[in-house]
Design a protein around this motif. Sequence first.
Motif, mmCIF file in Angstrom:
data_model
loop_
_atom_site.group_PDB
_atom_site.id
_atom_site.type_symbol
_atom_site.label_atom_id
_atom_site.label_comp_id
_atom_site.label_asym_id
_atom_site.label_seq_id
_atom_site.Cartn_x
_atom_site.Cartn_y
_atom_site.Cartn_z
ATOM 1 N N VAL A 1 25.071 -45.839 -17.295
ATOM 2 C CA VAL A 1 26.010 -46.270 -15.838
ATOM 3 C C VAL A 1 26.438 -44.654 -15.062
ATOM 4 C CG1 VAL A 1 28.221 -46.412 -14.601
ATOM 5 C CG2 VAL A 1 26.531 -48.249 -16.141
ATOM 6 N N GLN A 2 26.199 -44.215 -13.527
ATOM 7 C CA GLN A 2 27.014 -42.929 -12.823
ATOM 8 C C GLN A 2 27.480 -43.341 -11.788
ATOM 9 O OE1 GLN A 2 23.199 -40.377 -13.320
ATOM 10 N NE2 GLN A 2 24.727 -38.818 -14.272
ATOM 11 N N VAL A 3 28.782 -42.507 -11.867
ATOM 12 C CA VAL A 3 29.421 -43.137 -10.377
ATOM 13 C C VAL A 3 29.511 -40.877 -10.006
ATOM 14 C CG1 VAL A 3 31.103 -43.733 -9.149
ATOM 15 C CG2 VAL A 3 30.122 -44.446 -10.669
ATOM 16 N N VAL A 4 29.461 -40.815 -8.677
ATOM 17 C CA VAL A 4 29.119 -39.063 -8.850
ATOM 18 C C VAL A 4 29.438 -39.331 -7.248
ATOM 19 C CG1 VAL A 4 27.764 -37.255 -8.863
ATOM 20 C CG2 VAL A 4 27.508 -39.296 -10.677
ATOM 21 N N GLU A 5 30.890 -38.073 -7.436
ATOM 22 C CA GLU A 5 31.464 -37.629 -5.930
ATOM 23 C C GLU A 5 31.092 -36.144 -5.808
ATOM 24 O OE1 GLU A 5 34.241 -40.010 -8.106
ATOM 25 O OE2 GLU A 5 32.963 -38.216 -8.557
ATOM 26 N N SER A 6 30.802 -36.811 -4.373
ATOM 27 C CA SER A 6 30.212 -35.340 -3.613
ATOM 28 C C SER A 6 30.436 -34.822 -2.079
ATOM 29 C CB SER A 6 29.382 -34.810 -3.456
ATOM 30 O OG SER A 6 28.142 -36.209 -2.569
ATOM 31 N N GLY A 7 30.821 -33.628 -1.845
ATOM 32 C CA GLY A 7 30.719 -33.922 -0.371
ATOM 33 C C GLY A 7 32.108 -32.752 -0.183
ATOM 34 N N ALA B 1 28.177 -42.177 -4.931
ATOM 35 C CA ALA B 1 26.973 -42.377 -5.621
ATOM 36 C C ALA B 1 27.291 -42.987 -6.799
ATOM 37 C CB ALA B 1 25.584 -41.351 -5.529
ATOM 38 N N ALA B 2 25.975 -44.386 -6.628
ATOM 39 C CA ALA B 2 26.161 -44.595 -7.768
ATOM 40 C C ALA B 2 24.789 -44.904 -8.617
ATOM 41 C CB ALA B 2 27.279 -46.396 -7.805
ATOM 42 N N SER B 3 24.895 -45.507 -9.870
ATOM 43 C CA SER B 3 23.267 -45.965 -10.849
ATOM 44 C C SER B 3 23.638 -46.734 -11.637
ATOM 45 C CB SER B 3 22.279 -45.112 -10.785
ATOM 46 O OG SER B 3 23.185 -43.825 -11.224
ATOM 47 N N GLY B 4 22.636 -47.534 -12.095
ATOM 48 C CA GLY B 4 23.095 -48.030 -13.375
ATOM 49 C C GLY B 4 23.628 -49.794 -13.771
ATOM 50 N N PHE B 5 24.183 -50.273 -12.431
ATOM 51 C CA PHE B 5 24.794 -51.424 -12.165
ATOM 52 C C PHE B 5 24.240 -51.749 -11.117
ATOM 53 C CE2 PHE B 5 28.744 -50.175 -10.487
ATOM 54 C CZ PHE B 5 28.856 -48.252 -9.961
ATOM 55 N N CYS C 1 34.779 -47.653 -8.896
ATOM 56 C CA CYS C 1 34.188 -48.846 -8.496
ATOM 57 C C CYS C 1 34.751 -50.407 -9.766
ATOM 58 C CB CYS C 1 32.339 -49.027 -9.438
ATOM 59 S SG CYS C 1 31.505 -47.689 -8.044
ATOM 60 N N ARG C 2 34.603 -51.389 -9.308
ATOM 61 C CA ARG C 2 35.130 -53.030 -9.849
ATOM 62 C C ARG C 2 34.960 -53.641 -9.458
ATOM 63 N NH1 ARG C 2 41.799 -53.553 -10.638
ATOM 64 N NH2 ARG C 2 41.427 -52.791 -12.582
ATOM 65 N N GLY C 3 34.313 -54.389 -10.589
ATOM 66 C CA GLY C 3 33.303 -55.828 -10.267
ATOM 67 C C GLY C 3 33.662 -57.055 -11.787
ATOM 68 N N LEU C 4 33.343 -57.537 -11.701
ATOM 69 C CA LEU C 4 34.127 -59.052 -12.501
ATOM 70 C C LEU C 4 32.617 -59.108 -13.653
ATOM 71 C CD1 LEU C 4 35.908 -62.112 -10.870
ATOM 72 C CD2 LEU C 4 35.948 -60.184 -13.090
ATOM 73 N N TRP D 1 37.686 -57.632 -15.492
ATOM 74 C CA TRP D 1 36.862 -56.943 -14.582
ATOM 75 C C TRP D 1 36.699 -55.546 -15.470
ATOM 76 C CZ3 TRP D 1 37.336 -58.107 -9.662
ATOM 77 C CH2 TRP D 1 38.316 -58.895 -9.535
ATOM 78 N N LYS D 2 35.415 -54.860 -14.881
ATOM 79 C CA LYS D 2 35.130 -53.645 -15.382
ATOM 80 C C LYS D 2 35.250 -52.461 -14.153
ATOM 81 C CE LYS D 2 32.253 -51.829 -18.286
ATOM 82 N NZ LYS D 2 32.686 -51.455 -20.065
ATOM 83 N N ASP D 3 35.525 -51.403 -15.067
ATOM 84 C CA ASP D 3 35.494 -50.534 -14.111
ATOM 85 C C ASP D 3 34.901 -48.888 -14.318
ATOM 86 O OD1 ASP D 3 39.375 -50.384 -13.297
ATOM 87 O OD2 ASP D 3 37.702 -51.606 -12.956
ATOM 88 N N TYR D 4 34.655 -48.834 -13.078
ATOM 89 C CA TYR D 4 33.497 -47.669 -13.289
ATOM 90 C C TYR D 4 34.093 -46.024 -12.809
ATOM 91 C CZ TYR D 4 30.278 -50.301 -15.676
ATOM 92 O OH TYR D 4 29.402 -51.528 -16.523
ATOM 93 N N TRP D 5 33.830 -44.975 -13.306
ATOM 94 C CA TRP D 5 34.548 -43.871 -12.389
ATOM 95 C C TRP D 5 34.185 -42.914 -12.453
ATOM 96 C CZ3 TRP D 5 40.411 -43.629 -10.194
ATOM 97 C CH2 TRP D 5 41.067 -44.737 -10.461
#
Length: 120
Positions: free
Chosen positions: A2-8, A23-27, A98-101, A106-110
């Motif tokens: 899992v990756q969540v990457v902010e940029s800009g 940008a998100a990946s792995g879920f 990112c939050r999902g069920l 609840w599963k959160d990825y920061w």
Amino acid sequence: QVQVVESGGGLVQPGGSMRLSCAASGFAFSSYAVTWYRQAPGKERELVASITSDGDSTAYADSVKDRFAISRDNAENTVYLQMNSLKPEDTAVYYCKCRGLVWLQWKDYWGQGTQVTVSS
């Protein structure tokens, strides 16, 4: 993985514009709502903007309403935060969550955050 990457992020003058990306990946990104938060030194974390998983609904903090716009492109697994008419008080580290069920929980990825500095 899992990756969540902010940029800009970066330095911008008051009144300027900047677009952040998450940008998100792995879920299953397209099943997750996304929220942008920000935190300035010595201040509490603040919710900035949210968007539903399908992009049909958005919400904003009063402090950024009419200046910021959140959007998403599920085909690219990316959420954006367009920031216009920036003010020095917008200076903060901006985080994407990112939050999902998943199995009724609840599963959160920061993400790690990206610094936005509004200064002349």
